[in-house]
Design a protein around this motif. Structure first.
Motif, PDB file in Angstrom:
ATOM      1  N   ALA A 114     143.287 114.000 -25.563  1.00  0.00           N
ATOM      2  CA  ALA A 114     143.822 114.641 -26.768  1.00  0.00           C
ATOM      3  C   ALA A 114     143.409 116.104 -26.861  1.00  0.00           C
ATOM      4  N   TRP A 115     142.146 116.390 -26.551  1.00  0.00           N
ATOM      5  CA  TRP A 115     141.656 117.768 -26.652  1.00  0.00           C
ATOM      6  C   TRP A 115     141.812 118.521 -25.338  1.00  0.00           C
ATOM      7  N   HIS A 116     141.402 117.891 -24.268  1.00  0.00           N
ATOM      8  CA  HIS A 116     141.415 118.539 -22.957  1.00  0.00           C
ATOM      9  C   HIS A 116     142.075 117.582 -21.977  1.00  0.00           C
ATOM     10  N   ASN A 117     143.141 118.036 -21.333  1.00  0.00           N
ATOM     11  CA  ASN A 117     143.852 117.193 -20.378  1.00  0.00           C
ATOM     12  C   ASN A 117     142.901 116.741 -19.268  1.00  0.00           C
ATOM     13  N   GLY A 118     142.805 115.441 -19.093  1.00  0.00           N
ATOM     14  CA  GLY A 118     141.915 114.910 -18.068  1.00  0.00           C
ATOM     15  C   GLY A 118     140.574 114.457 -18.586  1.00  0.00           C
ATOM     16  N   ILE A 119     140.331 114.604 -19.906  1.00  0.00           N
ATOM     17  CA  ILE A 119     139.070 114.165 -20.506  1.00  0.00           C
ATOM     18  C   ILE A 119     139.348 113.053 -21.502  1.00  0.00           C
ATOM     19  N   SER A 120     138.572 111.965 -21.409  1.00  0.00           N
ATOM     20  CA  SER A 120     138.670 110.859 -22.356  1.00  0.00           C
ATOM     21  C   SER A 120     137.287 110.569 -22.919  1.00  0.00           C
ATOM     22  N   SER A 121     137.245 109.979 -24.101  1.00  0.00           N
ATOM     23  CA  SER A 121     135.946 109.719 -24.714  1.00  0.00           C
ATOM     24  C   SER A 121     136.032 108.610 -25.746  1.00  0.00           C
ATOM     25  N   ALA A 122     134.876 108.051 -26.056  1.00  0.00           N
ATOM     26  CA  ALA A 122     134.698 107.137 -27.182  1.00  0.00           C
ATOM     27  C   ALA A 122     133.772 107.817 -28.171  1.00  0.00           C
ATOM     28  N   GLY A 123     133.938 107.529 -29.454  1.00  0.00           N
ATOM     29  CA  GLY A 123     133.115 108.153 -30.477  1.00  0.00           C
ATOM     30  C   GLY A 123     132.639 107.150 -31.505  1.00  0.00           C
ATOM     31  N   VAL A 124     131.443 107.398 -32.047  1.00  0.00           N
ATOM     32  CA  VAL A 124     130.888 106.547 -33.084  1.00  0.00           C
ATOM     33  C   VAL A 124     130.108 107.427 -34.056  1.00  0.00           C
ATOM     34  N   ALA A 125     130.101 107.059 -35.327  1.00  0.00           N
ATOM     35  CA  ALA A 125     129.397 107.837 -36.354  1.00  0.00           C
ATOM     36  C   ALA A 125     128.126 107.120 -36.784  1.00  0.00           C
TER      37      ALA A 125
END
Length: 288
Positions: free
Chosen positions: A215-226
């Motif tokens: 979504a932000w940078h083509n080729g980068i994926s991530s998981a997020g938690v608060a």
């Protein structure tokens, strides 16, 4: 030869309060705003305009205007139930170097590095500042990184798993405010942004984490938690990120997302003595 910088004529707030504010260059409105922030002590979670006026000696009508302005800028947070204020996330952004040297960083780093090593990816901890998340700790795995960010780096709230997890954890009033600011910042892309934030909120509600694929940078994926702190008045967020060809959606959803959630819970247990919150379905040990 360059002139040395002039020594400030006003050395402290005490100078202002004892009459030195008549010196040229002194901005009384700025000094008063900073004095409002300084009025909060370590034990003060909530203060009203009357409390702030008593502590600072600033007229209550002026305090009211200053607290409205500081709230709009994110340095204070208005708690409507009590008609009082608490320090906001903007203060954290101003002093992230101090936070990085505090117990939060010390408690988080071992767990973050353990997951970075196990998953061979980057693990970051961040806090919100306006429409970005600012990194206050980063740990890397041994493998190559497409994008290697460090402490102090900023990433957009709307386009990252860390930012979306942060928005999902906000109380309704604060979440609505952030959503309006994101809409105003990008009206043309708001429909897509809103869908992504709504989906992230659904994921966080059901799984405890969310994912973002390119979504932000083509080729980068991530998981997020608060990780809400201090009863929710502060929210830290974490991500687990790397190359999309390695961190596929199934891998993030089945392994790394639950591992990140477990990591955040371990950090919370190290930081607080409150009873552990229930871990949402799908969480697993963070050895991946």
């Amino acid at each position: 030869m360059a002139r040395p910088p002039k020594r400030p004529r006003i050395a402290s707030v005490d100078d202002w309060q004892t009459g030195s504010a008549t010196e040229p260059g002194f901005v009384t409105a700025l000094a008063r705003g900073l004095d409002i922030l300084r009025a909060f002590g370590p034990q003060d979670e909530l203060l009203g305009n009357g409390d702030l006026a008593d502590r600072t000696g600033i007229p209550r009508s002026t305090v009211s205007r200053l607290t409205q302005t500081l709230t709009s800028l994110g340095y204070l947070r208005h708690v409507g139930r009590y008609e009082k204020y608490q320090l906001g996330a903007g203060i954290l952004a101003l002093g992230y170097h101090r936070l990085a040297a505090s117990g939060v960083r010390e408690a988080a780093r071992p767990h973050m590095q353990a997951l970075a090593n196990a998953a061979d990816c980057a693990i970051a901890m961040g806090a919100a500042d306006r429409l970005t998340m600012i990194y206050i700790e980063v740990c890397h795995g041994a493998g190559p990184m497409i994008l290697r960010l460090g402490v102090g780096s900023r990433v957009p709230i709307a386009l990252t798993a860390m930012g979306r997890a942060y928005v999902a954890a906000l109380p309704e009033r604060e979440r609505d405010l952030v959503m309006r600011r994101l809409r105003d910042a990008d009206p043309e892309g708001w429909a897509e942004t809103r869908r992504a934030l709504d989906e992230a909120q659904r994921q966080c509600r059901t799984e405890g984490f969310c994912v973002a694929i390119g979504a932000w940078h083509n080729g980068i994926s991530s998981a997020g938690v608060a990780l809400p702190m201090d009863g929710g008045s502060q929210i830290l967020a974490f991500n687990c990120g790397g190359a999309s060809h390695r961190l596929t959606r199934p891998l993030l959803e089945r392994r790394h997302g639950p591992a990140l959630l477990d990591m955040a819970e371990c950090i919370r247990r190290d930081l607080f003595t409150a009873p552990a919150a229930a871990i949402p379905p799908g969480a697993s040990h963070y050895a991946v």
